[in-house]
Design a protein around this motif. Structure first.
Motif, PDB file in Angstrom:
ATOM      1  N   GLY A 179      31.469  56.947 -29.377  1.00  0.00           N
ATOM      2  CA  GLY A 179      30.367  57.900 -29.488  1.00  0.00           C
ATOM      3  C   GLY A 179      30.671  59.036 -30.453  1.00  0.00           C
ATOM      4  O   GLY A 179      29.827  59.407 -31.272  1.00  0.00           O
ATOM      5  N   ILE A 180      31.884  59.590 -30.353  1.00  0.00           N
ATOM      6  CA  ILE A 180      32.258  60.691 -31.265  1.00  0.00           C
ATOM      7  C   ILE A 180      32.217  60.213 -32.713  1.00  0.00           C
ATOM      8  O   ILE A 180      31.649  60.870 -33.589  1.00  0.00           O
ATOM      9  N   GLY A 208      28.038  56.102 -27.358  1.00  0.00           N
ATOM     10  CA  GLY A 208      29.024  56.296 -26.297  1.00  0.00           C
ATOM     11  C   GLY A 208      28.668  55.492 -25.056  1.00  0.00           C
ATOM     12  O   GLY A 208      29.521  54.837 -24.454  1.00  0.00           O
ATOM     13  N   GLY A 209      27.397  55.535 -24.687  1.00  0.00           N
ATOM     14  CA  GLY A 209      26.948  54.825 -23.489  1.00  0.00           C
ATOM     15  C   GLY A 209      27.025  53.315 -23.659  1.00  0.00           C
ATOM     16  O   GLY A 209      27.590  52.609 -22.808  1.00  0.00           O
ATOM     17  N   LEU A 210      26.467  52.832 -24.766  1.00  0.00           N
ATOM     18  CA  LEU A 210      26.485  51.380 -24.983  1.00  0.00           C
ATOM     19  C   LEU A 210      27.911  50.882 -25.187  1.00  0.00           C
ATOM     20  O   LEU A 210      28.262  49.791 -24.726  1.00  0.00           O
ATOM     21  N   GLY A 244      34.483  54.159 -24.975  1.00  0.00           N
ATOM     22  CA  GLY A 244      33.087  54.482 -25.256  1.00  0.00           C
ATOM     23  C   GLY A 244      32.950  55.891 -25.814  1.00  0.00           C
ATOM     24  O   GLY A 244      32.193  56.131 -26.763  1.00  0.00           O
ATOM     25  N   ILE A 245      33.689  56.832 -25.237  1.00  0.00           N
ATOM     26  CA  ILE A 245      33.626  58.218 -25.724  1.00  0.00           C
ATOM     27  C   ILE A 245      34.086  58.291 -27.178  1.00  0.00           C
ATOM     28  O   ILE A 245      33.449  58.937 -28.020  1.00  0.00           O
ATOM     29  N   ALA A 277      25.414  59.784 -31.005  1.00  0.00           N
ATOM     30  CA  ALA A 277      26.694  59.853 -30.291  1.00  0.00           C
ATOM     31  C   ALA A 277      26.524  59.436 -28.829  1.00  0.00           C
ATOM     32  O   ALA A 277      27.340  58.684 -28.289  1.00  0.00           O
ATOM     33  N   ALA A 278      25.456  59.909 -28.196  1.00  0.00           N
ATOM     34  CA  ALA A 278      25.236  59.599 -26.782  1.00  0.00           C
ATOM     35  C   ALA A 278      24.936  58.110 -26.598  1.00  0.00           C
ATOM     36  O   ALA A 278      25.518  57.451 -25.723  1.00  0.00           O
ATOM     37  N   LEU A 279      24.027  57.566 -27.433  1.00  0.00           N
ATOM     38  CA  LEU A 279      23.674  56.148 -27.290  1.00  0.00           C
ATOM     39  C   LEU A 279      24.886  55.257 -27.562  1.00  0.00           C
ATOM     40  O   LEU A 279      25.157  54.319 -26.803  1.00  0.00           O
ATOM     41  N   ALA A 305      30.556  52.068 -23.776  1.00  0.00           N
ATOM     42  CA  ALA A 305      31.178  51.965 -22.452  1.00  0.00           C
ATOM     43  C   ALA A 305      30.676  50.736 -21.703  1.00  0.00           C
ATOM     44  O   ALA A 305      31.431  50.096 -20.973  1.00  0.00           O
TER      45      ALA A 305
END
Lengths: 108, 234
Positions: free
Chosen positions: B217-218, B194-196, B213-214, B190-192, B198
């Motif tokens: 990620g979710i 979300g970051g990529l 992005g969020i 989720a974090a990767l 964005a």
């Protein structure tokens, strides 16, 4: 930059999200219950949101994809330090240190 | 004889005290960070009192600095606060016999640390006075510590040099916050994602890339959890 009255409106809106989320079920009492699927999906929101704020700052330089930049290098140091030691100050000291040495010392 | 409220308060403080130390750098960095993007002392203090949510405050600062639209600032704060919906649902039974005023105060004061340390004990306790003491004492203590040390950062920021890229401390703080969250594979996904997401979607208008992005990620985290469970079953 958001300024003046609009800044305070922004703060008020953010405050609504604070009390709204924290109070959601406390204020509703026994009446409300979150669907389990939604509850599971929401667990990923904070990690996704934090990373969505961090990665653009580390990987972009003036809107361009630039993986080799001082912030990215400093970010790697922060990751390593935070994973290795529990001291809460260390990531800030070493992360800022690396960034400043590269920017000021090496003129990157 | 000591009242149940005071016994609860003392036990709550004793349980919470050790982890409150970790709060000090956050509070100071949040104070410095608010000043570093150009907020005045009053604005910083006001934000801190009204919003009282370190992650949401730090996360919204880049958007405020960029003059992003209000709804985007609010949506980002909402995303960063969403974990509290889960905490709120979990801890709500503790307050089922409390007055509305107490429930409102408890809502504003609910923080990760008190929830993490105390939720189990609170849910198992029968005495409403003990429960109120056990919840409100560390919560109020946390609020005081947060306000005092953020103010130190706010007024100390003046003595920090201007050209030191201090705004990077926001990014460091956000990184250190995300690390303990990504202990499981779906969280990491989720974090990767979300970051990529964005980064890749940065071209969207109105700085919508962050929200997009969020969402990515979710969805990715949820999908990863699904696959992990299927993999475990077969």
């Amino acid at each position: 930059m958001t300024e003046g009255v609009w800044l305070w409106v922004a703060f008020a809106l953010m405050a609504m999200t604070t009390v709204g989320t924290r109070g959601s079920f406390i204020l509703l009492g026994e009446k409300g219950r979150l669907p389990p699927a939604l509850q599971r999906a929401l667990r990923y929101a904070p990690a996704a949101a934090l990373s969505a704020l961090v990665m653009p700052d580390l990987l972009l330089d003036g809107g361009e994809f630039t993986p080799l930049n001082p912030k990215f290098a400093a970010g790697l140091v922060v990751l390593a330090v935070a994973l290795r030691w529990r001291n809460p100050w260390l990531p800030f000291i070493l992360g800022m240190g690396v960034l400043l040495v590269m920017r000021k010392g090496l003129g990157w | 004889m000591e009242s149940a409220f005071r016994r609860g308060a003392r036990e709550g403080l004793r349980d919470f005290l050790p982890i409150s130390v970790g709060l000090l750098p956050w509070a100071m960095v949040t104070g410095i960070a608010m000043r570093s993007i150009g907020l005045s002392e009053i604005e910083s203090l006001g934000m801190n009192l009204l919003v009282y949510a370190g992650t949401a405050q730090l996360g919204a600062l880049p958007l405020i600095a960029a003059g992003a639209p209000l709804w985007l600032i609010m949506l980002t704060a909402l995303a960063l606060n969403l974990r509290f919906v889960i905490f709120s649902a979990a801890i709500a039974p503790v307050f089922h016999d409390s007055s509305f005023a107490r429930r409102l105060a408890s809502s504003y004061l609910l923080v990760d640390g008190v929830f993490a340390v105390g939720a189990d004990k609170l849910l198992q306790a029968d005495d409403p006075h003990w429960r109120w003491g056990y919840y409100i004492a560390p919560s109020a203590f946390n609020w005081c510590v947060w306000q005092v040390f953020t103010a130190l950062g706010i007024f100390g920021a003046e003595f920090m040099p201007r050209d030191w890229s201090l705004e990077f401390m926001v990014t460091i703080a956000l990184m250190v916050m995300v690390l303990p969250m990504v202990r499981t594979r779906p969280m990491l996904v989720a974090a990767l994602a979300g970051g990529l997401g964005a980064v890749l979607l940065r071209g969207l208008p109105l700085r919508l890339g962050v929200v997009a992005g969020i969402a990515v990620g979710i969805a990715a985290g949820f999908a990863a959890e699904h696959w992990q469970q299927r993999g475990a079953r077969s």
